[in-house]
Design a protein around this motif. Sequence first.
Motif, PDB file in Angstrom:
ATOM      1  N   VAL A 100      37.097  -3.632  61.182  1.00  0.00           N
ATOM      2  CA  VAL A 100      37.151  -3.435  62.637  1.00  0.00           C
ATOM      3  C   VAL A 100      35.844  -3.883  63.286  1.00  0.00           C
ATOM      4  O   VAL A 100      35.849  -4.526  64.344  1.00  0.00           O
ATOM      5  N   GLY A 101      34.718  -3.560  62.655  1.00  0.00           N
ATOM      6  CA  GLY A 101      33.431  -3.964  63.210  1.00  0.00           C
ATOM      7  C   GLY A 101      33.278  -5.471  63.286  1.00  0.00           C
ATOM      8  O   GLY A 101      32.786  -6.014  64.288  1.00  0.00           O
ATOM      9  N   THR A 102      33.696  -6.184  62.238  1.00  0.00           N
ATOM     10  CA  THR A 102      33.625  -7.645  62.258  1.00  0.00           C
ATOM     11  C   THR A 102      34.513  -8.227  63.346  1.00  0.00           C
ATOM     12  O   THR A 102      34.122  -9.170  64.051  1.00  0.00           O
ATOM     13  N   PHE A 103      35.712  -7.669  63.502  1.00  0.00           N
ATOM     14  CA  PHE A 103      36.613  -8.136  64.559  1.00  0.00           C
ATOM     15  C   PHE A 103      36.006  -7.911  65.941  1.00  0.00           C
ATOM     16  O   PHE A 103      36.043  -8.804  66.809  1.00  0.00           O
TER      17      PHE A 103
ATOM     18  N   LEU B 186      34.095 -23.189  65.146  1.00  0.00           N
ATOM     19  CA  LEU B 186      32.925 -23.330  64.279  1.00  0.00           C
ATOM     20  C   LEU B 186      31.869 -22.291  64.626  1.00  0.00           C
ATOM     21  O   LEU B 186      31.268 -21.671  63.738  1.00  0.00           O
ATOM     22  N   GLY B 187      31.654 -22.082  65.926  1.00  0.00           N
ATOM     23  CA  GLY B 187      30.677 -21.089  66.343  1.00  0.00           C
ATOM     24  C   GLY B 187      31.087 -19.679  65.966  1.00  0.00           C
ATOM     25  O   GLY B 187      30.280 -18.888  65.462  1.00  0.00           O
ATOM     26  N   LEU B 188      32.353 -19.337  66.192  1.00  0.00           N
ATOM     27  CA  LEU B 188      32.816 -17.985  65.899  1.00  0.00           C
ATOM     28  C   LEU B 188      32.876 -17.721  64.395  1.00  0.00           C
ATOM     29  O   LEU B 188      32.624 -16.600  63.945  1.00  0.00           O
ATOM     30  N   GLU B 189      33.219 -18.743  63.622  1.00  0.00           N
ATOM     31  CA  GLU B 189      33.210 -18.563  62.169  1.00  0.00           C
ATOM     32  C   GLU B 189      31.797 -18.288  61.662  1.00  0.00           C
ATOM     33  O   GLU B 189      31.598 -17.446  60.781  1.00  0.00           O
ATOM     34  N   ARG B 190      30.826 -18.979  62.234  1.00  0.00           N
ATOM     35  CA  ARG B 190      29.438 -18.712  61.843  1.00  0.00           C
ATOM     36  C   ARG B 190      29.040 -17.291  62.230  1.00  0.00           C
ATOM     37  O   ARG B 190      28.401 -16.581  61.456  1.00  0.00           O
ATOM     38  N   ALA B 191      29.454 -16.874  63.421  1.00  0.00           N
ATOM     39  CA  ALA B 191      29.127 -15.517  63.867  1.00  0.00           C
ATOM     40  C   ALA B 191      29.772 -14.474  62.968  1.00  0.00           C
ATOM     41  O   ALA B 191      29.159 -13.448  62.638  1.00  0.00           O
ATOM     42  N   ALA B 192      31.012 -14.711  62.544  1.00  0.00           N
ATOM     43  CA  ALA B 192      31.720 -13.735  61.712  1.00  0.00           C
ATOM     44  C   ALA B 192      31.096 -13.599  60.338  1.00  0.00           C
ATOM     45  O   ALA B 192      31.209 -12.536  59.712  1.00  0.00           O
ATOM     46  N   GLY B 193      30.440 -14.627  59.849  1.00  0.00           N
ATOM     47  CA  GLY B 193      29.897 -14.587  58.500  1.00  0.00           C
ATOM     48  C   GLY B 193      28.406 -14.342  58.406  1.00  0.00           C
ATOM     49  O   GLY B 193      27.853 -14.309  57.302  1.00  0.00           O
ATOM     50  N   GLU B 194      27.713 -14.157  59.531  1.00  0.00           N
ATOM     51  CA  GLU B 194      26.269 -13.987  59.512  1.00  0.00           C
ATOM     52  C   GLU B 194      25.880 -12.553  59.163  1.00  0.00           C
ATOM     53  O   GLU B 194      26.576 -11.598  59.510  1.00  0.00           O
ATOM     54  N   THR B 195      24.753 -12.429  58.484  1.00  0.00           N
ATOM     55  CA  THR B 195      24.237 -11.112  58.106  1.00  0.00           C
ATOM     56  C   THR B 195      22.931 -10.780  58.816  1.00  0.00           C
ATOM     57  O   THR B 195      22.763  -9.660  59.311  1.00  0.00           O
ATOM     58  N   ALA B 196      21.997 -11.724  58.877  1.00  0.00           N
ATOM     59  CA  ALA B 196      20.672 -11.432  59.415  1.00  0.00           C
ATOM     60  C   ALA B 196      20.695 -10.937  60.866  1.00  0.00           C
ATOM     61  O   ALA B 196      20.038  -9.935  61.179  1.00  0.00           O
ATOM     62  N   PRO B 197      21.423 -11.590  61.792  1.00  0.00           N
ATOM     63  CA  PRO B 197      21.395 -11.094  63.179  1.00  0.00           C
ATOM     64  C   PRO B 197      21.944  -9.677  63.327  1.00  0.00           C
ATOM     65  O   PRO B 197      21.372  -8.863  64.065  1.00  0.00           O
TER      66      PRO B 197
ATOM     67  N   MET C 222      23.226 -17.273  69.367  1.00  0.00           N
ATOM     68  CA  MET C 222      23.169 -18.107  68.165  1.00  0.00           C
ATOM     69  C   MET C 222      24.265 -19.173  68.148  1.00  0.00           C
ATOM     70  O   MET C 222      24.056 -20.291  67.665  1.00  0.00           O
ATOM     71  N   THR C 223      25.450 -18.833  68.662  1.00  0.00           N
ATOM     72  CA  THR C 223      26.577 -19.765  68.611  1.00  0.00           C
ATOM     73  C   THR C 223      26.640 -20.698  69.816  1.00  0.00           C
ATOM     74  O   THR C 223      27.359 -21.706  69.767  1.00  0.00           O
ATOM     75  N   LEU C 224      25.914 -20.395  70.877  1.00  0.00           N
ATOM     76  CA  LEU C 224      25.974 -21.228  72.082  1.00  0.00           C
ATOM     77  C   LEU C 224      25.654 -22.705  71.826  1.00  0.00           C
ATOM     78  O   LEU C 224      26.370 -23.581  72.338  1.00  0.00           O
ATOM     79  N   PRO C 225      24.592 -23.048  71.074  1.00  0.00           N
ATOM     80  CA  PRO C 225      24.297 -24.474  70.879  1.00  0.00           C
ATOM     81  C   PRO C 225      25.446 -25.254  70.252  1.00  0.00           C
ATOM     82  O   PRO C 225      25.723 -26.390  70.653  1.00  0.00           O
TER      83      PRO C 225
END
Length: 284
Positions: free
Chosen positions: A66-69, A199-210, A146-149
């Motif tokens: 749920v948190g990832t969604f 592509l941006g949302l997939e990166r956001a869904a898989g990121e840990t550091a932010p 992070m995903t805006l660019p």
Amino acid sequence: MKRSFRLQQQRFGFGLLSLMTLLTVLPIAAVVIYIVVLGYPAINWEFLSAFPREGMRAGGILPAIVGTFLLTLGTAIFAVPLGLGAAIYLSEYAPHNRATQLIRIAIINLAGIPSVVYGLFGLGLFVLFLRFGTSILAGSLTLSIMTLPVIISTAEEALRAVPQAFRVVSISVGATKWQTIRRIVLPQALPGILTGVILGLERAAGETAPILFTVAAFFLPRLPHSPLDATMALPYHLFVISTQVPGMPVKIQYGTALVLLVFVLSMNLIATTIRSRARARRQW
């Protein structure tokens, strides 16, 4: 003789490209199969719908799912309108001068910044300065930046790829520039825009550091109730159970990885379906 030599060159080129494709696909397929084989035994209804217990060694991963969604949804809410608006301005309205070139270079450079830097920025701005605390709001805003660019760059390229003749014909029959963009250019550029968004949302869904700095909780066996609540998330949860929890069953680790993989692939599948339909309606 020359024709035979050219055919041999062509076959050699095709063979080389096929070999390179195979060398690229095989490791990816091996990783996916390895995760599926080790993670599938953990997949059941309790694993997907229950709360973690016994120090996350048992139960399920519902709060992390749920948190990832919610984080992905929040990132889309903030990043997609801003990114699309910036792309429309740079493609359709911005003058072709040095300032615009510098902006584009800055956007490309921002796409290459490590995610941990965005996490520290989100910690300083959203968590501490704006006092959002470790919350879904702070995490979504950090992931959006992070995903805006990526969204801006790909959407701008998709808009610029639409033939100029479409704009000329639309304006010549009396449409305003905004009407032309909204009714002609955007629908034609939709497949490319969707590629950037996914592509941006997939990166956001898989990121840990932010999310580590802005939203993720180590152990939180409940669901969030507001955007100002902290939450668990699949990437950070996977990191925690793989490195911080002794005696964690391997199948739970790989089961969590499999759920994250399916989550990302599902987003990609939905976007690919929408993109294919939009591409079928495209007029060029």
